[in-house]
Design a protein around this motif. Structure first.
Motif, PDB file in Angstrom:
ATOM      1  N   PRO A   1       0.816  -1.223   0.000  1.00 41.47           N
ATOM      2  CA  PRO A   1       0.000   0.000   0.000  1.00 41.47           C
ATOM      3  C   PRO A   1       0.846   1.267   0.000  1.00 41.47           C
ATOM      4  N   THR A   2       0.315   2.291  -0.647  1.00 38.30           N
ATOM      5  CA  THR A   2       0.999   3.581  -0.726  1.00 38.30           C
ATOM      6  C   THR A   2       0.286   4.674   0.063  1.00 38.30           C
ATOM      7  N   GLY A   3      -0.954   4.413   0.485  1.00 36.88           N
ATOM      8  CA  GLY A   3      -1.751   5.459   1.119  1.00 36.88           C
ATOM      9  C   GLY A   3      -2.447   6.353   0.116  1.00 36.88           C
ATOM     10  N   CYS A   4      -2.299   6.050  -1.173  1.00 33.51           N
ATOM     11  CA  CYS A   4      -2.915   6.845  -2.240  1.00 33.51           C
ATOM     12  C   CYS A   4      -3.994   6.022  -2.946  1.00 33.51           C
ATOM     13  N   ALA A   5      -5.025   6.704  -3.417  1.00 28.64           N
ATOM     14  CA  ALA A   5      -6.095   6.048  -4.164  1.00 28.64           C
ATOM     15  C   ALA A   5      -5.720   5.940  -5.643  1.00 28.64           C
ATOM     16  N   GLN A   6      -6.359   4.983  -6.331  1.00 23.93           N
ATOM     17  CA  GLN A   6      -6.078   4.759  -7.743  1.00 23.93           C
ATOM     18  C   GLN A   6      -7.357   4.385  -8.491  1.00 23.93           C
ATOM     19  N   LEU A   7      -7.367   4.686  -9.765  1.00 19.01           N
ATOM     20  CA  LEU A   7      -8.445   4.297 -10.668  1.00 19.01           C
ATOM     21  C   LEU A   7      -7.856   3.365 -11.710  1.00 19.01           C
TER      22      LEU A   7
ATOM     23  N   PHE B   1     -12.342   1.517  -8.764  1.00 21.23           N
ATOM     24  CA  PHE B   1     -11.630   2.485  -7.925  1.00 21.23           C
ATOM     25  C   PHE B   1     -11.046   1.748  -6.734  1.00 21.23           C
ATOM     26  N   LEU B   2      -9.759   2.008  -6.468  1.00 19.03           N
ATOM     27  CA  LEU B   2      -9.101   1.429  -5.301  1.00 19.03           C
ATOM     28  C   LEU B   2      -8.810   2.554  -4.317  1.00 19.03           C
ATOM     29  N   GLY B   3      -9.532   2.558  -3.219  1.00 16.65           N
ATOM     30  CA  GLY B   3      -9.310   3.580  -2.215  1.00 16.65           C
ATOM     31  C   GLY B   3      -7.985   3.390  -1.502  1.00 16.65           C
ATOM     32  N   ALA B   4      -7.577   4.426  -0.773  1.00 18.96           N
ATOM     33  CA  ALA B   4      -6.327   4.349  -0.017  1.00 18.96           C
ATOM     34  C   ALA B   4      -6.402   3.203   0.980  1.00 18.96           C
ATOM     35  N   THR B   5      -5.409   2.356   0.985  1.00 22.00           N
ATOM     36  CA  THR B   5      -5.369   1.215   1.884  1.00 22.00           C
ATOM     37  C   THR B   5      -4.066   1.226   2.680  1.00 22.00           C
TER      38      THR B   5
ATOM     39  N   PRO C   1     -12.919   1.975   1.135  1.00 20.79           N
ATOM     40  CA  PRO C   1     -11.807   1.045   1.292  1.00 20.79           C
ATOM     41  C   PRO C   1     -11.859  -0.053   0.242  1.00 20.79           C
ATOM     42  N   GLY C   2     -10.713  -0.510  -0.216  1.00 20.69           N
ATOM     43  CA  GLY C   2     -10.662  -1.634  -1.139  1.00 20.69           C
ATOM     44  C   GLY C   2     -11.086  -1.279  -2.548  1.00 20.69           C
ATOM     45  N   LEU C   3     -11.233  -2.328  -3.366  1.00 20.08           N
ATOM     46  CA  LEU C   3     -11.554  -2.181  -4.787  1.00 20.08           C
ATOM     47  C   LEU C   3     -13.068  -2.137  -4.976  1.00 20.08           C
ATOM     48  N   VAL C   4     -13.559  -1.074  -5.625  1.00 21.22           N
ATOM     49  CA  VAL C   4     -15.001  -0.879  -5.805  1.00 21.22           C
ATOM     50  C   VAL C   4     -15.289  -0.677  -7.292  1.00 21.22           C
TER      51      VAL C   4
ATOM     52  N   GLY D   1     -11.461  13.191  11.693  1.00 16.09           N
ATOM     53  CA  GLY D   1     -12.678  13.242  10.892  1.00 16.09           C
ATOM     54  C   GLY D   1     -12.406  13.665   9.462  1.00 16.09           C
ATOM     55  N   LEU D   2     -11.514  14.634   9.279  1.00 15.65           N
ATOM     56  CA  LEU D   2     -11.156  15.101   7.940  1.00 15.65           C
ATOM     57  C   LEU D   2     -10.534  13.969   7.128  1.00 15.65           C
ATOM     58  N   PHE D   3      -9.627  13.225   7.746  1.00 20.73           N
ATOM     59  CA  PHE D   3      -8.968  12.127   7.040  1.00 20.73           C
ATOM     60  C   PHE D   3      -9.941  10.972   6.794  1.00 20.73           C
ATOM     61  N   HIS D   4     -10.838  10.736   7.728  1.00 25.84           N
ATOM     62  CA  HIS D   4     -11.833   9.680   7.536  1.00 25.84           C
ATOM     63  C   HIS D   4     -12.697   9.978   6.319  1.00 25.84           C
ATOM     64  N   ASP D   5     -13.107  11.231   6.172  1.00 33.01           N
ATOM     65  CA  ASP D   5     -14.017  11.606   5.102  1.00 33.01           C
ATOM     66  C   ASP D   5     -13.332  11.764   3.750  1.00 33.01           C
ATOM     67  N   ARG D   6     -12.049  12.150   3.733  1.00 32.65           N
ATOM     68  CA  ARG D   6     -11.421  12.530   2.465  1.00 32.65           C
ATOM     69  C   ARG D   6     -10.183  11.710   2.087  1.00 32.65           C
ATOM     70  N   VAL D   7      -9.674  10.917   3.014  1.00 31.87           N
ATOM     71  CA  VAL D   7      -8.514  10.088   2.698  1.00 31.87           C
ATOM     72  C   VAL D   7      -8.839   8.609   2.837  1.00 31.87           C
ATOM     73  N   GLY D   8      -9.568   8.260   3.894  1.00 34.25           N
ATOM     74  CA  GLY D   8      -9.908   6.856   4.103  1.00 34.25           C
ATOM     75  C   GLY D   8      -9.008   6.161   5.098  1.00 34.25           C
ATOM     76  N   LEU D   9      -8.029   6.869   5.641  1.00 31.42           N
ATOM     77  CA  LEU D   9      -7.145   6.343   6.680  1.00 31.42           C
ATOM     78  C   LEU D   9      -7.094   7.353   7.819  1.00 31.42           C
ATOM     79  N   THR D  10      -6.765   6.900   9.010  1.00 32.63           N
ATOM     80  CA  THR D  10      -6.536   7.852  10.087  1.00 32.63           C
ATOM     81  C   THR D  10      -5.229   8.596   9.813  1.00 32.63           C
TER      82      THR D  10
END
Length: 250
Positions: free
Chosen positions: A35-41, A59-63, A95-98, A173-182
């Motif tokens: 994982p990189t902490g970055c999202a990908q399409l 879409f693969l969210g930050a993991t 989170p994960g592949l959607v 809360g900001l990271f939960h809503d916009r990054v997906g990780l603490t």
């Protein structure tokens, strides 16, 4: 064949790290993806599905956990890599592949078809940019950008909250809503990424020295992060190539 470039449209520069397209006819193998902490399409232009079960555009969210991928999915693959925290104008922090159609509805279902109609790699990447410009509001978040940049440099979470003048709860809360990780988890993943980039490939590794240089308390601390983020011991780490440190053939 592989084509990779940064975004050409100025509005995408704050959010997108790069876009790419690759073709491969080599044997399919399984790889551990770090994982990189970055999202990908991702858009699979060879088959309308991914080995992991998602449809041909996903879409693969930050993991923050390693996963196993099949290089058969890279026969003809287009992708977008977002900057840390850069996917929020386009996608929820999933989170994960959607499957893309589960997020964007009918427009997501048509993404693969639009790319298949493109004339070649350059046109595919241009189409990806157009798709993103249509999907996102592209409103920047200065607080998020400042927090992400500071954590990416190794600034402690407590110091980041002080700089922003916010509480730890608000930052979480900001990271939960916009990054997906603490924030803490994001900071750990990004430190591990900095560590991978410092591993020499042409000589033996002094793991204790590397741990100290990268801000770990000791070598055992680094070993724990290797297990957590790569599922490996440091001595087992053998990436696909120096330029692809996050792909480890199984």
């Amino acid at each position: 064949m592989q084509v990779h470039r940064g975004p050409s449209h100025p509005a995408l520069v704050p959010f997108v790290a790069g876009l790419g397209y690759c073709e491969s006819d080599g044997p399919a193998v399984r790889e551990r993806s770090i994982p990189t902490g970055c999202a990908q399409l991702f858009v699979n232009l060879h088959a309308d599905a991914f080995a992991g079960g998602a449809g041909g555009a996903a879409f693969l969210g930050a993991t923050s956990r390693p996963s196993v991928i099949d290089t058969a999915d890279q026969r003809a693959l287009a992708w977008v890599v977002f900057k840390p925290g850069g996917a929020f104008p386009f996608f929820p922090a999933e989170p994960g592949l959607v499957v893309l159609s589960d997020i964007w509805g009918r427009s997501g279902a048509l993404v693969r078809e639009r790319l298949l109609e493109a004339g070649g790699p350059a046109e595919i990447l241009d189409s990806l940019e157009s798709i993103l410009l249509e999907a996102g509001g592209l409103d920047r978040d200065p607080a998020l950008e400042a927090a992400v940049a500071a954590l990416d440099r190794g600034v402690p979470v407590g110091e980041v909250t002080d700089r922003l003048g916010c509480t730890r709860k608000r930052l979480i809360g900001l990271f939960h809503d916009r990054v997906g990780l603490t924030p803490k988890r994001f900071a750990r993943v990004r430190r591990f990424q900095r560590t991978l980039r410092r591993i020499p490939y042409d000589r033996p590794v002094d793991w204790a020295e590397l741990a100290s240089a990268c801000g770990y308390a000791d070598q055992s601390h680094l070993i724990r992060d290797f297990h957590d983020f790569a599922g490996l011991r440091p001595t087992e780490y053998r990436p696909r190539s120096p330029g692809q440190p996050n792909h480890v053939p199984l």
